[in-house]
Enzyme design. Structure first.
Site, PDB file in Angstrom:
ATOM      1  N   CYS A 196       0.847  -1.200   0.000  1.00  0.00           N
ATOM      2  CA  CYS A 196       0.000   0.000   0.000  1.00  0.00           C
ATOM      3  C   CYS A 196       0.881   1.249   0.000  1.00  0.00           C
ATOM      4  O   CYS A 196       1.713   1.440   0.902  1.00  0.00           O
ATOM      5  CB  CYS A 196      -0.919  -0.004   1.219  1.00  0.00           C
ATOM      6  N   ASP A 239       0.807  16.657  -1.709  1.00  0.00           N
ATOM      7  CA  ASP A 239       0.373  15.862  -2.851  1.00  0.00           C
ATOM      8  C   ASP A 239       1.406  16.002  -3.969  1.00  0.00           C
ATOM      9  O   ASP A 239       1.932  17.086  -4.223  1.00  0.00           O
ATOM     10  CB  ASP A 239      -1.009  16.340  -3.339  1.00  0.00           C
ATOM     11  N   HIS A 253      -3.814   1.322   8.336  1.00  0.00           N
ATOM     12  CA  HIS A 253      -4.488   1.134   7.044  1.00  0.00           C
ATOM     13  C   HIS A 253      -5.994   1.020   7.236  1.00  0.00           C
ATOM     14  O   HIS A 253      -6.483   0.113   7.902  1.00  0.00           O
ATOM     15  CB  HIS A 253      -3.959  -0.113   6.325  1.00  0.00           C
ATOM     16  N   GLY A 311     -13.612   9.125  -7.611  1.00  0.00           N
ATOM     17  CA  GLY A 311     -12.266   9.595  -7.925  1.00  0.00           C
ATOM     18  C   GLY A 311     -11.193   9.105  -6.979  1.00  0.00           C
ATOM     19  O   GLY A 311     -10.050   9.561  -7.051  1.00  0.00           O
ATOM     20  N   ASN A 353     -12.418  11.498  -1.068  1.00  0.00           N
ATOM     21  CA  ASN A 353     -13.030  10.691  -2.121  1.00  0.00           C
ATOM     22  C   ASN A 353     -13.223   9.271  -1.585  1.00  0.00           C
ATOM     23  O   ASN A 353     -12.306   8.695  -0.986  1.00  0.00           O
ATOM     24  CB  ASN A 353     -12.131  10.668  -3.362  1.00  0.00           C
ATOM     25  N   HIS A 367      -7.597   9.035   3.060  1.00  0.00           N
ATOM     26  CA  HIS A 367      -6.838  10.292   3.050  1.00  0.00           C
ATOM     27  C   HIS A 367      -7.779  11.456   2.836  1.00  0.00           C
ATOM     28  O   HIS A 367      -8.768  11.353   2.121  1.00  0.00           O
ATOM     29  CB  HIS A 367      -5.753  10.286   1.972  1.00  0.00           C
ATOM     30  N   THR A 404      -8.294   7.050  -5.973  1.00  0.00           N
ATOM     31  CA  THR A 404      -7.313   6.235  -6.702  1.00  0.00           C
ATOM     32  C   THR A 404      -6.398   5.456  -5.768  1.00  0.00           C
ATOM     33  O   THR A 404      -5.778   4.482  -6.197  1.00  0.00           O
ATOM     34  CB  THR A 404      -6.447   7.120  -7.625  1.00  0.00           C
TER      35      THR A 404
HETATM   36  P1  5GP Z   1      -7.424  10.250  -4.559  1.00  0.00           P
HETATM   37  O1  5GP Z   1      -7.541  10.395  -6.054  1.00  0.00           O
HETATM   38  O2  5GP Z   1      -7.269   8.783  -4.171  1.00  0.00           O
HETATM   39  O3  5GP Z   1      -8.491  10.957  -3.778  1.00  0.00           O
HETATM   40  O4  5GP Z   1      -6.092  11.008  -4.152  1.00  0.00           O
HETATM   41  C1  5GP Z   1      -4.839  10.430  -4.269  1.00  0.00           C
HETATM   42  C2  5GP Z   1      -3.832  11.555  -4.352  1.00  0.00           C
HETATM   43  O5  5GP Z   1      -2.557  10.997  -4.125  1.00  0.00           O
HETATM   44  C3  5GP Z   1      -3.778  12.243  -5.725  1.00  0.00           C
HETATM   45  O6  5GP Z   1      -4.094  13.639  -5.577  1.00  0.00           O
HETATM   46  C4  5GP Z   1      -2.342  12.016  -6.192  1.00  0.00           C
HETATM   47  O7  5GP Z   1      -1.781  13.133  -6.848  1.00  0.00           O
HETATM   48  C5  5GP Z   1      -1.611  11.687  -4.890  1.00  0.00           C
HETATM   49  N1  5GP Z   1      -0.477  10.783  -5.058  1.00  0.00           N
HETATM   50  C6  5GP Z   1      -0.437   9.657  -5.822  1.00  0.00           C
HETATM   51  N2  5GP Z   1       0.766   9.059  -5.702  1.00  0.00           N
HETATM   52  C7  5GP Z   1       1.493   9.831  -4.839  1.00  0.00           C
HETATM   53  C8  5GP Z   1       2.825   9.722  -4.318  1.00  0.00           C
HETATM   54  O8  5GP Z   1       3.584   8.806  -4.605  1.00  0.00           O
HETATM   55  N3  5GP Z   1       3.228  10.704  -3.455  1.00  0.00           N
HETATM   56  C9  5GP Z   1       2.411  11.751  -3.103  1.00  0.00           C
HETATM   57  N4  5GP Z   1       2.918  12.661  -2.264  1.00  0.00           N
HETATM   58  N5  5GP Z   1       1.151  11.866  -3.574  1.00  0.00           N
HETATM   59  C10 5GP Z   1       0.694  10.928  -4.428  1.00  0.00           C
HETATM   60 ZN    ZN Z   2      -2.418   1.452   3.550  1.00  0.00          ZN
END
Ligand code: 5GP
Ligand code: ZN
Length: 112
Positions: free
Chosen positions: A4, A30, A46, A91, A85, A98, A93
């Site tokens: 993860c 981010d 987690h 959305g 999200n 978080h 991902t």
């Molecule tokens: P979600 O789309 O799940 O709500 O937000 C995930 C966020 O994680 C996205 O805004 C994406 O830019 C950020 N993100 C994805 N991979 C990484 C990473 O390796 N490091 C950091 N700092 N942010 C990440």
């Molecule tokens: Zn996790």
């Protein structure tokens, strides 16, 4: 969970730009910011999404919101948008809970 991303970032095994850490919560920038302040607030434990956090520990959810406020106090005058999200359709991902703390610029209303 070894596979993860946010478990690994919160444990420090994948680098990030940390802005605030507590025993239970981390806050880091981010990687693809969408506002002058775009910080992710993540529980070290987690949980798949914020609803799972709320079900497991309302105290942990309250701490996430307190950390978000402290980040915004330090960076953007204490004003911020907090986005959770939940699920791919919304959305999400990364399947580790978080909060997106967004601030530092005027934001339009999301709802009418
Ligand atoms: P979600 O789309 O799940 O709500 O937000 C995930 C966020 O994680 C996205 O805004 C994406 O830019 C950020 N993100 C994805 N991979 C990484 C990473 O390796 N490091 C950091 N700092 N942010 C990440
Ligand atoms: Zn996790």
């Amino acid at each position: 969970m070894d596979d993860c991303l946010f478990c690994r970032i919160s444990a420090g095994t994948i680098p990030s730009t940390m802005v605030l850490e507590t025993e239970a919560v981390v806050a880091f920038r981010d990687i693809a910011p969408e506002a002058p302040t775009h910080v992710l607030v993540v529980p070290r434990a987690h949980h798949v999404d914020v609803s799972a956090v709320a079900a497991a520990s309302p105290t942990l959810l309250a701490e996430m919101i307190d950390v978000a406020q402290r980040v915004a106090d330090a960076e953007c005058g204490g004003q911020f948008r907090l986005v959770f999200n939940v699920g791919e359709m919304a959305g999400q991902t990364i399947p580790h809970a978080h909060a997106h703390v967004l601030g530092g610029a005027p934001m339009g209303r999301v709802l009418p």
